[in-house]
Scaffold this motif. Structure first.
Motif, short mmCIF file in Angstrom:
data_model
loop_
_atom_site.label_atom_id
_atom_site.label_comp_id
_atom_site.label_asym_id
_atom_site.label_seq_id
_atom_site.Cartn_x
_atom_site.Cartn_y
_atom_site.Cartn_z
N PRO A 162 -8.90 -1.41 -8.12
CA PRO A 162 -8.99 -2.45 -7.16
C PRO A 162 -8.33 -3.62 -7.67
O PRO A 162 -7.97 -4.50 -6.99
CB PRO A 162 -10.51 -2.37 -6.85
N GLY A 165 -4.98 -3.54 -6.78
CA GLY A 165 -4.98 -3.52 -5.49
C GLY A 165 -5.01 -4.98 -4.81
O GLY A 165 -4.45 -5.40 -3.51
N SER A 412 -11.62 4.97 -8.93
CA SER A 412 -10.84 3.86 -8.48
C SER A 412 -10.09 3.77 -7.52
O SER A 412 -10.01 2.83 -6.62
CB SER A 412 -9.77 3.90 -9.56
N THR A 415 -12.91 3.17 -4.27
CA THR A 415 -13.19 1.74 -4.25
C THR A 415 -12.16 1.12 -3.84
O THR A 415 -12.25 -0.08 -3.20
CB THR A 415 -13.89 1.15 -5.71
N SER A 416 -10.76 1.42 -4.31
CA SER A 416 -9.85 0.54 -3.62
C SER A 416 -9.59 0.62 -2.22
O SER A 416 -9.47 -0.42 -1.38
CB SER A 416 -8.50 1.05 -4.28
N LEU A 419 -12.18 -1.60 -0.57
CA LEU A 419 -11.76 -2.89 -0.56
C LEU A 419 -10.64 -3.30 0.07
O LEU A 419 -10.49 -4.59 0.46
CB LEU A 419 -11.72 -3.46 -2.31
N ASN A 420 -9.81 -2.46 0.28
CA ASN A 420 -8.54 -3.02 1.08
C ASN A 420 -9.14 -3.30 2.47
O ASN A 420 -8.29 -4.15 3.15
CB ASN A 420 -7.48 -1.61 1.16
#
Length: 592
Positions: A162, A165, A412, A415-416, A419-420
């Protein structure tokens, strides 16, 4: 963080590596590169519907300089093509150049910009992988058949974490992606040249050309000379006192000096003045960064959900316990790395590189934003590799290393992907920030995402409570109150904003907008003209001032203001048509 320690399941078996078909061979490196591209694309595919945010509006959406490609070289000789807002007008010509190419292909559709950012991140991940393979071959005691796996695992985490990201989602943070690609490319070319044992003119030309491209992307790469020293001392085992080590930094230092001299003396622009904040002293800012390194940036690598824009940060003094703990943490990592330089030279290099790359933005030089969660982006690959090397060196279970790597990459990526989604709209981005302890900036932007002026005013009042001298919050609250019919109260808030800094053009511009809402054309024209005088290079201010002057019947005054922007290519809004109206004869109205 033990998850960044080895490889993913798709990495070939040891037998394949030893037979020349693994990721350490040319074919294996191509397979690894393909895997990184697919992994990056899959993780960030859901960024395509995401909108524009923050500086995107000033650097892209409202920036006429990116609406045409030709002449492409204008970005290298005119700093003002960067943005319409002078306070964020840096000299990073490759950013507006690539944005203009994007615009030529797809207009303002966000997906096209995100696709390019994803491609740049994938390219950076591939270069990181190739660099790590080279470093491990030159200076690691990790078993040979594990080296490609270690390099791939660290690069894969970098590809999808992230922290990476943020610049993928934030369109005009592309300057950071460009810098990373060219910086890692320059370092890879240098390391390969040194590993081959022959310094050639062609090799140096490639290294320095990539370095210049990195400088033209973002100036944080200026510390690359420090990475060269770290590599020479840690990996090449040169003495820190060797003249040859420091001689090798000379071309990088010379190019950096030439770059800043060109920007300052030829373009008459100061990069320092744009980014420097006078709100904090170097001591306070530095102490706060020490606290952030330990208590925000490091935890974000493990538990990334609090990553957000505009986080609330309490500044720290030099004797603050959190700042002292941060200082101890930095010193301990540097000391441990130096002591391990003979047994773990790559780890030593990675630790030195990690901290060196944070110097421009997160040391003692005060910037406007105290905390920005993507600051460790450029450093992050070296953190991942250092952990991976330590694990591969001291843990013998290949199965455990493989599982840890899969967990780290998977965690990773997952979670990305989540969060995107917080970047989908302005409201979702700032709602996430407020939910995780957002600053006054977060409350202001969340409020401005609502069309209902009552809801907007509620969040703006909270922004003012957090930052009583927040000019934009006062101004926007005033405009919201005027919209609600509370004209006197709204005008008072706007005048408070002006009184905080009477010489800020942006405030005068919006004061003109407030008078426009109030139906007071004389005051509107006066404030608009002041904004144009305070920032003569701002095309929007000149246009609005001309428009306002014409509205009050001052055709001559409007003509003088519009002449500044009349011949822009492409035309700014309907400036030519507006200018034509000023050619009608009329008695000028004297300005106040």
């Amino acid at each position: 963080m033990t998850g960044q320690l080895s490889s993913v399941d798709a990495v070939p078996s040891d037998g394949a590596i030893e037979s020349g078909k693994g990721s350490g061979s040319r074919a294996g490196q191509r397979h690894a590169a393909g895997m990184l591209v697919l992994l990056t694309a899959a993780t960030f595919a859901n960024t395509l519907p995401n909108g524009f945010h923050l500086d995107d509006f000033y650097r892209l959406v409202e920036n006429p300089a990116v609406r045409v490609v030709s002449p492409w070289w204008r970005h290298f000789v005119d700093v003002h093509t960067m943005a319409t807002l002078p306070t964020i007008t840096n000299y990073r010509p490759l950013l507006p150049l690539t944005l203009s190419l994007n615009y030529a292909i797809g207009g303002l559709h966000p997906a096209g910009y995100h696709i390019v950012n994803i491609a740049l991140q994938a390219m950076a991940a591939i270069l990181v992988y190739l660099l790590f393979v080279e470093l491990l071959d030159q200076g690691s005691t990790v078993r040979r058949n594990l080296r490609p796996r270690v390099a791939l695992a660290a690069a894969a985490v970098f590809a999808v974490h992230p922290v990476s990201g943020i610049p993928v989602n934030y369109v005009t943070a592309r300057d950071l992606l460009l810098m990373q690609v060219f910086m890692i490319g320059a370092l890879l070319a240098y390391v390969r040249m040194r590993g081959s044992g022959s310094d050639t003119l062609r090799g140096w030309a490639a290294v320095l050309a990539l370095y210049v491209l990195a400088l033209l992307s973002k100036t944080g790469v200026v510390v690359l000379s420090g990475l060269v020293v770290a590599y020479e001392v840690a990996v090449r085992r040169e003495s820190p006192l060797s003249p040859g080590v420091w001689l090798r930094t000379t071309p990088f230092v010379a190019l950096a000096i030439a770059f800043f001299a060109y920007v300052s003396l030829v373009l008459n622009h100061s990069e320092i003045d744009v980014v420097r904040s006078n709100e904090y002293t170097p001591v306070v800012y530095g102490a706060t960064q020490l606290k952030l390194h330990l208590f925000r940036y490091m935890p974000n690598f493990v538990w990334p959900f609090p990553i957000s824009q505009g986080p609330e940060v309490a500044v720290a003094g030099p004797l603050d316990p959190a700042a002292l703990a941060g200082a101890v943490f930095v010193l301990l990592t540097l000391s441990a790395a130096w002591l391990a330089r003979r047994t773990l030279p790559v780890v030593t290099f990675c630790v030195l590189a990690y901290w060196a790359l944070l110097i421009p933005e997160a040391s003692i030089f005060p910037l406007w934003a105290v905390a920005t969660d993507y600051r460790p982006y450029a450093s992050s690959p070296f953190l991942y590799l250092s952990i991976a090397v330590v694990a591969a060196q001291f843990f013998s279970s290949r199965r455990a290393l493989r599982v840890a790597a899969v967990v780290a990459v998977g965690w990773s990526a997952v979670t990305s992907v989540y969060l995107n989604t917080t970047w989908r709209t302005e409201r979702s981005l700032w709602r996430h920030s407020v939910d995780h302890g957002g600053s006054a900036l977060a409350y202001l932007n969340l409020g401005m995402s609502y069309t209902d002026p009552e809801i907007r005013a509620t969040f703006l009042r909270e922004a003012i409570r957090k930052a009583p001298n927040y000019i934009l919050a006062h101004m926007n609250l005033g405009l919201a109150l005027i919209e609600l019919g509370r004209r006197g109260e709204g005008l008072t808030e706007c005048l408070i904003a002006v009184s905080i800094d009477p010489y800020r053009a942006h405030t005068r511009y919006w004061m003109g907008k407030a008078y426009e809402k109030l139906g007071r054309p004389d005051e509107q024209s006066r404030e608009a003209a002041r904004a144009a005088r305070l920032e003569p290079s701002n095309v929007e201010y000149a246009y609005y001032a001309g428009q306002s002057a014409l509205a009050r019947g001052d055709r001559i005054g409007a003509r003088m203001l519009l002449e500044r922007i009349l011949h822009r290519d492409p035309p700014y809004k309907d400036a030519p048509a507006l200018y034509a109206k000023t050619l009608e004869s009329s008695k000028p109205v004297p300005a106040d």
